[in-house]
Every structure is written in C-alpha cells, then in structure tokens.
Scaffold this active site. Sequence first.
Site, short mmCIF file in Angstrom:
data_model
loop_
_atom_site.label_atom_id
_atom_site.label_comp_id
_atom_site.label_asym_id
_atom_site.label_seq_id
_atom_site.Cartn_x
_atom_site.Cartn_y
_atom_site.Cartn_z
N PHE A 128 7.43 52.44 41.75
CA PHE A 128 7.79 53.83 42.01
C PHE A 128 6.57 54.51 42.64
O PHE A 128 5.45 54.34 42.16
CB PHE A 128 8.20 54.56 40.72
CG PHE A 128 8.72 55.93 41.02
CD1 PHE A 128 10.01 56.10 41.52
CD2 PHE A 128 7.93 57.05 40.86
CE1 PHE A 128 10.49 57.37 41.84
CE2 PHE A 128 8.40 58.32 41.19
CZ PHE A 128 9.68 58.47 41.68
N ASP A 199 4.67 51.01 33.15
CA ASP A 199 5.47 52.22 33.40
C ASP A 199 6.89 51.94 32.90
O ASP A 199 7.59 51.09 33.45
CB ASP A 199 5.47 52.53 34.90
CG ASP A 199 6.28 53.79 35.23
OD1 ASP A 199 7.18 54.14 34.44
OD2 ASP A 199 6.02 54.40 36.27
N TYR A 224 13.16 62.19 30.45
CA TYR A 224 14.32 62.93 30.96
C TYR A 224 15.38 62.03 31.56
O TYR A 224 16.40 62.53 32.04
CB TYR A 224 13.89 64.01 31.96
CG TYR A 224 13.02 63.56 33.11
CD1 TYR A 224 13.56 62.87 34.19
CD2 TYR A 224 11.66 63.83 33.11
CE1 TYR A 224 12.76 62.47 35.25
CE2 TYR A 224 10.84 63.43 34.16
CZ TYR A 224 11.40 62.75 35.22
OH TYR A 224 10.60 62.35 36.26
N LYS A 225 15.14 60.73 31.56
CA LYS A 225 16.14 59.79 32.08
C LYS A 225 16.99 59.31 30.91
O LYS A 225 17.81 60.06 30.39
CB LYS A 225 15.45 58.65 32.83
CG LYS A 225 14.66 59.12 34.06
CD LYS A 225 13.96 57.95 34.73
CE LYS A 225 13.04 58.40 35.85
NZ LYS A 225 13.78 58.85 37.04
N ARG A 373 22.69 53.59 43.95
CA ARG A 373 22.15 53.26 42.64
C ARG A 373 23.03 53.87 41.56
O ARG A 373 23.37 55.06 41.63
CB ARG A 373 20.73 53.85 42.57
CG ARG A 373 19.84 53.31 41.51
CD ARG A 373 18.44 53.89 41.62
NE ARG A 373 18.42 55.32 41.30
CZ ARG A 373 17.34 55.95 40.81
NH1 ARG A 373 16.20 55.30 40.65
NH2 ARG A 373 17.38 57.24 40.53
#
Lengths: 414, 414
Positions: A128, A199, A224-225, A373
């Site tokens: 990322f 990560d 927050y995911k 996705r």
Amino acid sequence: MADTLTLDRVRELDADDPLKSLRAAFVLPEGLIYLDGNSLGPASETALAGLDRAAVQEWGQDLIRSWNSAGWFQLPLDLGDRVGRLIGAAPGQVAVTDSTSVNIFKALSAAAGLRPGRNVILAEGSSFPTDLYIAEGFVASQPGLTLRLQGEGERIEDMLGPDVAVVLLNHVNYRSGRLLDMAALTRKIHQAGALTVWDLCHSAGALDVDLDGAGADFAVGCTYKYLNGGPGAPAFVYVAERHQAEARQPLSGWWGHARPFDFATRYEGAPQIARFLCGTQPILSLRALKGALEVWEGVDMAVLRRKSLALTDLFIALVENRCGDHGLDLQTPRDHRARGSQVSFSHPAAWPLVQALIERGVIGDFRAPDVLRFGLTPLYLRFEDVWNAVEMLRDVLDSGVWQEARFTARHAVT
Amino acid sequence: MADTLTLDRVRELDADDPLKSLRAAFVLPEGLIYLDGNSLGPASETALAGLDRAAVQEWGQDLIRSWNSAGWFQLPLDLGDRVGRLIGAAPGQVAVTDSTSVNIFKALSAAAGLRPGRNVILAEGSSFPTDLYIAEGFVASQPGLTLRLQGEGERIEDMLGPDVAVVLLNHVNYRSGRLLDMAALTRKIHQAGALTVWDLCHSAGALDVDLDGAGADFAVGCTYKYLNGGPGAPAFVYVAERHQAEARQPLSGWWGHARPFDFATRYEGAPQIARFLCGTQPILSLRALKGALEVWEGVDMAVLRRKSLALTDLFIALVENRCGDHGLDLQTPRDHRARGSQVSFSHPAAWPLVQALIERGVIGDFRAPDVLRFGLTPLYLRFEDVWNAVEMLRDVLDSGVWQEARFTARHAVT
C-alpha cells in the site's frame, strides 16, 4: 462447487452460520449490498451509542472532568488491549493512536534503531503506497539509510542480507487480497538478523492474525476497515514485549511520558507500549471505535476465518460460473493459505463496471488501473448477499449498461 | 477599578456585550461556571449536530460514498482555511490534521531543513512540555542537532546566534498566561537568520493572532481549547506561503501526495500546505470541529480580544479586592500586551482550592506545583459569571473548607 450451488443451498449456509446473529448489531442501509467493508466498515448500534454518549454527556455535560471520569485518557491503551485480542497480541503490546502512516514512521524508527549496523529498509513494491511513502520520508531523514523495494518476481526471502535492518510487509495486499505467511516470513527475516514491521490494515478483523505466535516484532494497522471503528478512526501500533525496554521512537510527545502531568522539562519515556503514544488523541473518534469493538466480544477468530473463506470461495465460484465469459481475471489467490477476506478481479472496464454496480446498490470499489475489489466481511454479510451481488454483476456485464457515458466519463476520487 | 464594581455594573457590562448572543450557541451544563475552556472548550449545538449527521447519515447510511459526497477528504484543508481566518492566515496556509505534537515534529523538521548550516533548536524552558519532548526527540534523531533551552531570566533575543536554526515559542504560556509579542520576536529571530515555529495552543481563538502580519514562518496549535472543537480534536499546522515550495517534512504519508489515488510507488509531495498532511484523519472528530467552527463565522477577533481583556481585568480586580488577604499571587501579566485569555494565581494550597471550587460548580484547573488557572473565554462567558466565580472563590478561601481531607488527599491526573 458452483454447479451444485443453488439459492436454496446458499440459504442453508446462512441458516447454519454461527456468526449470523451479529448482523443485527450493524446499521446497514436498506437495499444495499455492502462489499466495501475492507475500505470503510459500517456503523454498529454500539458504536453510534458510544459516540452519542461521549458527545452529549461526557463532552457536553461533564466537560473536562471526563478525562478522568469517562476514562478518556486511558482509551489508547484500553482499546489497544481490545484490538490486541483480535490480532493475537497479549495485553500491554498494542496502543490505538494516531494514523497508520504515523505509526509506520514510529515502528520503522524503532526497528531501525534496534539494528544500528544495518542500513537497508526492505519493502514490497506492491505495498500500500503510504507504507512506501513513509519509508521514503524516513530514510531521507536518516543519512546512510536506503529503501530497497521488492520488484515483481522477486522473493523477500531472497533479498535478505547482512545490510537489511527492517522488512516492512503488508500482511494482506490491498489490491490483490494476497495473504503472506507471517510466521514463515518472520522466521526467515529473523534468521537473516532483521526485524519485521507488519502492516495489518487488510487483515486485522478479517482473519485470525497471530502476532505473538508468529514472533512478530512491530505491527501497525487501521481500525476503520474490518474493525468497523468509523471513518478515519485512529490506528494501532504493536510492539512485541521483548523489544519494549529498548525501542525508541522520535515522536516523543507528552502522552508517551512516564508522568505526563508532572509537566517536567525533560522527556522520560513511559515504560512499555505507552512510549509509542505521542499527542492528545481524538476522543470522539476513539469512543465510536470503543463501541464498535464491543461487537467483537466473544467472536472466535477461527470461526470468523472459516466464514470468510466460505464467503470468498462462494463469490469466486459464482462469478466464474455466471460471468465467466466476460474477461474478468481473478487476482486473488485460490489457495486459502494465501487469501485474505477480499476478492479482486482485473478487467479493462473496471471503473465503469464498479460505477454501474454502485448505482444498483452493490458497493465494491475500484483500484487503479483496472481492479474491481470486493470485501467479503464475515460479521455482517450473508451468503445470500454474495449470491445477489453476483447476480447483479452478471446483469451489469450481460446488459452492457456499464458502457453508458455516465459510468465511463468520470475518474476515481476515492 | 474594583471599588466602583457592583453587581449592577457587571450586569451592565453583559447587557452591552456585542458577543452576548453567542452564548446561546453553546451547550452549557446548568449551574456550572466553566473557567476551563482554555483546556477543553464546551460543546456547541452546531458541533453536536454536525457530529450526529456525520455518524448517523454520512457513515451509517452513505458509508464509503461520503468520502466524496460529504467532502470528508477535503476536511483538513477546508477546516484549515476556516481556522486560518481566526489566526491571521490567508487561505492555503493551514491544515487541520494530526495532533499538536505530531505537527510540531513536522514544523521543526521543515524549518531545520530550511536552515542547513545551523544546528541549534532554541526553545523556552517554560514551554508546554510536549513542545520540548518533541524537540528532544527530533534532535536525538538528527546527528549534530542540539536543543537549547531558555532559562529563567534569559531573553530569547539574547540567545540568538549564527548557530540557531529554529526558535520554538509558545505564543501564550500555558501556566502563566503570559503573551509574547509575535511580531517583534519574529523580526529579531529573522534578523538573526533563524526561523520561527509558534505554538498557538493557548492563543488561537483566545485573541487576535496575526500570523501573516507578524511574518511568522511555521505555527501549530490545537482546536479543542478556545476553538471548542471537541476533546482531542485534530490540531492545525501553518506554513507561510513563501516556504511551501521548499519545505519538506518526513511524515510523508499518502494524504500529502500530489495524486493520492494514483497509488504510485514513489512519493511526490502535493503542492502547498497539503504536503503537511500524512495519514487518514479521524473524520468524526473533524466533523464535530467543523460544526464548532460555524459558531465563529462573523466573529470579529478584535471585538473578541476586547471582551477577553475586560473579562480578565474584571477577574483580577475582583480577586484582589475580595480575596486579597489569602496569599494568592498573580502569575499573569497586568500589561494587556502581555496577557492571554487566562488568569493564573499561585498558592501553596492550589490543588485543594481547585478541588473545592469544582465541588461548588466553578471549574478551573490546577497546574503543578502550585498554580490555579482560570480560562476567561469571550464567546460564552458573562461578566456576571466572573462575579459569581470570584464570590465562590472568596467563600472557599474564607470558610477554610479547602482544608478538609477530601480536597487535600488526592493527586492530580489531568
């Protein structure tokens, strides 16, 4: 698999789902199939209630007294331990604070500091981007350090050498959904004398992460995911207990001081994980997260993982069975050991396809240049949602509606 | 002054107050006199409404789409410009993001990078501690840099030399409430070839700050004190337009990238102030702040400053007139040009006195070792509140109630 799949069979999967009661804990908009929980998890009733109480009562009525009476000051470590249970970290090793990016900076600084004779930070080219940007900023600020990127076709284990201080790895790739073997890679990295920074943005809350079991050194991730903590909710940082006495990070703000309310002139780092705190934290966002984490109490991460794999298996099988002639190219590994909780396909028209799906109430997302996705999140998704999403995808592909100008004209912002 | 002061006269001051209508914008608990807005500002109706909308509608119903439709991604720069108006910064120079501590790290990094031949960071020994802790962490991470602290009796202007790269200053001292002359000091610092980082935590929203007018280089500050943004609301960072092309900071996360949604492998800093953003921000806290800033629309900062000085003048005069024989020692300058919007007294029994006042509904705070601190905030405080607070202080002092064990036994946490 797909040949035997009927809607009746899919409904049986829902009936047998040991996590099915958790869906009721969430606020889910009517008529929407939300396959973007890998980007922003939905609100839960407890998150909204906790936030409301924090705003109206704790801030509005109790004001400054809430730092003590409502435990505001303890939230980073309190929530850290709650997140810790979900990522295989024993208490006292996780703090919820700042952003993932800021925490990567702290973790890289601390890890590099523990390997003084080595001058390379190794990271995946497919990482990322913020991980790479932070690593780039960090090495630019430290004379002598270098950032080395894994190229396509290269293996991390072949790039280790006596100059590598730290390896920064994405547990699940944000684009493909590929899952790395944390335990095996950590072992190889340690054998080469380097330390790991994992990560977990796309694995925390998505599968049964086991940081302690894998012997991980440092980790970061967002809440927050899959953890559903609310938009931009503060991130977490993990420091293995064995490193805490020696680990140093330069963002040495007052919340990481051993006695912050002494207002001493000189910094003295708090023992243990608290030294990875920096400044005052956004309490309202933390209180929403606290409520969100209540939903996780009692959730068995092995059960979660089984449902996640069943959801992604079903999604892949249905897409290949029903949309097989439309040129969707699976990017996510079929091997369970290498799959996170999302499924990605590449397609030249990925952008308009995602837009057309969104218009029909199936929310996935687009990642440049050509990836569709879909996050298959076990806490609130039903197998029947997967069925319906694929029906919609098939309909969009068959009808050619995605070729209409309103879908093709715009460019992605998020 | 105090001799002529009667409750009737004080009520006339309230009747003539041009800001009096703003009190209705705030949620203030019944029966409380809140003199701690310099630590945590109270909630406003617009802050609570904005937060509620962000949580229930934007997160709960609109989910991921709100990054665009609700302008979440633009909040740091949008709010930055709104804060900018209150601190004398033209648009495009302020971002609301991260914590004050993290922003000090960015500002020190950037400022030191603009003065490569110099190796000293100069700061006040009486600074708010986190400023010093961050400076200490920063210089420890940069070989060759040194932190020099102003001692008691030393003047910053006498400590400038060819080795000083950056001077980190608190515009208003958190303990004494002393206000520095930003324009004059900035001029002297520039004459010596150094750059300034101003910490505005205790002046933003408290008085008529004029960053552009003073020629300031960098500034930081928090939004949860006088700006009333909510507990731990994200902080701000100011970078003067003339430095933006060259200024670099190492927390180079994806929100500071020129094109964050290209997901490029290499970092390319956004032009202007956006390069001082790092990672994903806590949106719920930002949305409360956005609502809080609505209260400020149309507020004339010169009018605000006049009321602030009138409030602190009245408070000092009344305390000296009514509590003059109890050993309270004024720590705040009498000179208007050197006074912020708080009044501090030292007293050997500061801790139990503050606790006894709190029990009676007058909330000020204690700062170790011996300071009683009272914030006199112009947006929602009435002159009659000041009168009543001093009456309560007199009563507590005269009665000796503060000597009771329940007030003296505890230690401060915040």
